[in-house]
Design an enzyme around this catalytic site. Structure first.
Site, PDB file in Angstrom:
ATOM      1  N   LYS A  88       0.799  -1.245   0.000  1.00 28.44           N
ATOM      2  CA  LYS A  88       0.000   0.000   0.000  1.00 28.44           C
ATOM      3  C   LYS A  88       0.824   1.285   0.000  1.00 28.44           C
ATOM      4  CE  LYS A  88      -0.508   0.663   4.950  1.00 28.44           C
ATOM      5  NZ  LYS A  88      -0.032   2.067   5.005  1.00 28.44           N
ATOM      6  N   SER A 128      -9.985   2.385  -0.921  1.00 28.47           N
ATOM      7  CA  SER A 128      -9.335   3.621  -0.472  1.00 28.47           C
ATOM      8  C   SER A 128      -9.886   4.822  -1.220  1.00 28.47           C
ATOM      9  CB  SER A 128      -7.827   3.512  -0.730  1.00 28.47           C
ATOM     10  OG  SER A 128      -7.208   4.775  -0.622  1.00 28.47           O
ATOM     11  N   TYR A 152      -0.489   1.831  -7.170  1.00 31.62           N
ATOM     12  CA  TYR A 152      -1.216   1.377  -5.959  1.00 31.62           C
ATOM     13  C   TYR A 152      -2.693   1.715  -6.102  1.00 31.62           C
ATOM     14  CZ  TYR A 152      -3.522   1.823  -1.513  1.00 31.62           C
ATOM     15  OH  TYR A 152      -4.458   1.749  -0.514  1.00 31.62           O
ATOM     16  N   LYS A 156      -6.359  -0.715  -6.532  1.00 28.06           N
ATOM     17  CA  LYS A 156      -7.629  -0.598  -5.802  1.00 28.06           C
ATOM     18  C   LYS A 156      -8.791  -0.463  -6.794  1.00 28.06           C
ATOM     19  CE  LYS A 156      -6.253  -0.770  -1.489  1.00 28.06           C
ATOM     20  NZ  LYS A 156      -6.540  -1.951  -0.653  1.00 28.06           N
TER      21      LYS A 156
HETATM   22  C1  WQD Z   1      -1.462  13.562   4.218  1.00 28.59           C
HETATM   23  C2  WQD Z   1      -1.117  15.037   4.006  1.00 28.59           C
HETATM   24  C3  WQD Z   1       0.627  15.395   2.424  1.00 28.59           C
HETATM   25  C4  WQD Z   1       3.755  13.484   4.855  1.00 28.59           C
HETATM   26  C5  WQD Z   1      -2.133   8.241   1.583  1.00 28.59           C
HETATM   27  C6  WQD Z   1      -2.383   7.360   0.415  1.00 28.59           C
HETATM   28  C7  WQD Z   1      -3.780   6.835   0.480  1.00 28.59           C
HETATM   29  C8  WQD Z   1      -4.040   6.181   1.809  1.00 28.59           C
HETATM   30  C9  WQD Z   1      -3.735   7.134   2.944  1.00 28.59           C
HETATM   31  C10 WQD Z   1      -3.791   3.815   1.562  1.00 28.59           C
HETATM   32  C11 WQD Z   1      -0.889  15.385   2.555  1.00 28.59           C
HETATM   33  C12 WQD Z   1       1.065  15.846   3.817  1.00 28.59           C
HETATM   34  C13 WQD Z   1       2.551  13.975   4.369  1.00 28.59           C
HETATM   35  C14 WQD Z   1       4.779  14.393   5.233  1.00 28.59           C
HETATM   36  C15 WQD Z   1       3.342  16.223   4.627  1.00 28.59           C
HETATM   37  N1  WQD Z   1      -3.280   5.007   1.930  1.00 28.59           N
HETATM   38  N2  WQD Z   1       2.357  15.317   4.267  1.00 28.59           N
HETATM   39  N3  WQD Z   1       4.520  15.741   5.103  1.00 28.59           N
HETATM   40  O1  WQD Z   1      -1.305  11.093   0.812  1.00 28.59           O
HETATM   41  O2  WQD Z   1      -3.517  11.742   1.896  1.00 28.59           O
HETATM   42  O3  WQD Z   1      -2.989   9.349   1.531  1.00 28.59           O
HETATM   43  O4  WQD Z   1      -2.373   7.543   2.770  1.00 28.59           O
HETATM   44  O5  WQD Z   1      -4.883   3.601   1.139  1.00 28.59           O
HETATM   45  O6  WQD Z   1      -3.951   5.912  -0.559  1.00 28.59           O
HETATM   46  O7  WQD Z   1      -2.244   8.147  -0.753  1.00 28.59           O
HETATM   47  O8  WQD Z   1      -1.756  10.619   3.270  1.00 28.59           O
HETATM   48  O9  WQD Z   1      -0.428  10.977   5.294  1.00 28.59           O
HETATM   49  O10 WQD Z   1       0.793  10.681   3.095  1.00 28.59           O
HETATM   50  O11 WQD Z   1      -0.468  12.783   3.541  1.00 28.59           O
HETATM   51  O12 WQD Z   1       3.145  17.443   4.517  1.00 28.59           O
HETATM   52  O13 WQD Z   1       5.887  14.020   5.686  1.00 28.59           O
HETATM   53  O14 WQD Z   1       0.089  15.325   4.684  1.00 28.59           O
HETATM   54  O15 WQD Z   1       1.066  16.316   1.429  1.00 28.59           O
HETATM   55  O16 WQD Z   1      -1.390  16.695   2.331  1.00 28.59           O
HETATM   56  P1  WQD Z   1      -2.373  10.810   1.803  1.00 28.59           P
HETATM   57  P2  WQD Z   1      -0.384  11.216   3.839  1.00 28.59           P
END
Ligand code: WQD
Length: 340
Positions: A88, A128, A152, A156
């Site tokens: 994932k 997701s 990924y 899904k």
């Molecule tokens: C959240 C926000 C980043 C890390 C992902 C997958 C999704 C699901 C959930 C499986 C965004 C910002 C992040 C960091 C940051 N997974 N960020 N600094 O991308 O919404 O979703 O996880 O199903 O499929 O895509 O989650 O936690 O990576 O990011 O600023 O070090 O935090 O830009 O706005 P995301 P995330």
């Protein structure tokens, strides 16, 4: 009603899977876990038993081994399946698309093969919000077209299609597709939670590692989005609320046939800076961050239209962002104590 109903949970020692196993056992279901432990530890099985007082059956098995999947269905009369197992990591999927398509799709096809051979007709699938892609307007609702922006996400989308087609050909089958938004937090016992190996991709576990001092500073991926404070907005849902949504979905799946899809979110968004502030409150200190360039593939805002899950499943998430950070921090502190 649930007594003697036996549920196979693939990926049941993983972050979301383990929380769902806890609530299944507490709701009176018998639980069988199949997990290849690629992203979790066998100790999670004992932790689930410590929380619930009930021990699930456990098979260290890979869905890519069809015979091992068949073996589980021959050892147990499985009434329903909740399918979490799969790779994932978005970034990793871009670098290793063949591994992702092969693992996630073949594993699901093997699972469906064994289910069909043994007459198991109920499947709840871990999908997701990533399937909403980049062009749909927020809040995302289940009627919107799906797309993806990475391998990924495409696994899904493809699994939703596969499950829908198979259920259409088997009138007695019941398939529910659950589209998670951003699961965070941990069980209040502090025994299970999100504890990724290495440097986390996702925001909450990364912030937690900065809070413990394992990482020096949070990198905020962009502060020039069209959002209230310029940083990315997401719909964070407590993993225990998410687990409760699965119990509601399973009850619904046993009383209906056909395929249906539900968002599991809170219905509102929180920004990166809001989450950092909430975690600072939970851990009792200011957390250092710097503004970094946007992360390729990120969208500005993502949150759920939750009316369908409310109206059909009677499900509404309850926990606040403060609850999620508090439980996350408690789990991290318990983990640290265990390692001493
Ligand atoms: C959240 C926000 C980043 C890390 C992902 C997958 C999704 C699901 C959930 C499986 C965004 C910002 C992040 C960091 C940051 N997974 N960020 N600094 O991308 O919404 O979703 O996880 O199903 O499929 O895509 O989650 O936690 O990576 O990011 O600023 O070090 O935090 O830009 O706005 P995301 P995330």
């Amino acid at each position: 009603m649930n007594r003697n109903r036996k549920i196979l949970v693939t990926g049941g020692t993983g972050y979301i899977g383990s929380h769902v196993c806890v609530q299944l056992l507490e709701a009176g279901y018998d639980v069988v876990i199949a997990d290849n432990l690629v992203n979790s530890g066998r100790d999670v099985v004992e932790r689930i038993a410590r929380i619930t007082g009930r021990m699930p059956a456990f098979y260290e098995t890979d869905l890519l081994n069809l015979e091992s999947v068949r073996h589980i269905f021959r050892e147990h009369r499985i009434d329903g399946v909740i399918h979490f197992a799969g790779l994932k990591a978005v970034g990793e999927s871009v670098a290793q698309p063949l591994r992702y398509y092969s693992n996630n799709l073949t594993g699901t096809l093997h699972l469906l093969t064994a289910m069909q051979e043994e007459g198991c007709r109920v499947m709840v699938f871990s999908s997701s919000a990533t399937v909403y892609g980049e062009t749909n307007p927020v809040p995302f609702d289940e009627s919107m077209p799906t797309a993806a922006t990475n391998p990924y996400g495409y696994t899904k989308v493809a699994q939703e299609r596969i499950l829908t087609d198979i259920a259409a050909a088997q009138p007695d089958m019941s398939v529910l597709l659950l589209r998670y938004f951003n699961p965070v937090g941990a069980h209040p016992s502090g025994l299970i939670g999100e504890d990724p190996n290495g440097i986390p991709n996702n925001l909450m576990p990364y912030v937690a590692k900065v809070a413990t001092g394992e990482l020096p500073c949070i990198h905020v991926f962009g502060d020039d989005y069209d959002t209230p404070d310029g940083t990315g907005v997401r719909d964070y849902i407590h993993v225990c609320d998410l687990a409760r949504g699965h119990i509601r979905a399973l009850e619904y799946a046993f009383t209906h046939t056909g395929t249906d899809v539900f968002n599991l979110g809170t219905g509102h968004g929180s920004s990166v800076l809001e989450l950092i502030r909430a975690f600072s409150e939970a851990c009792g200190r200011e957390l250092p961050y710097v503004i970094a360039p946007r992360r390729p593939g990120d969208i500005a805002s993502c949150w759920a239209d939750i009316h369908k899950a409310q109206d059909v499943l009677g499900f509404t998430a309850q926990a606040t962002l403060a609850d999620m950070c508090r439980d996350s921090w408690h789990f991290i502190c318990c983990r640290k104590e265990e390692k001493i």
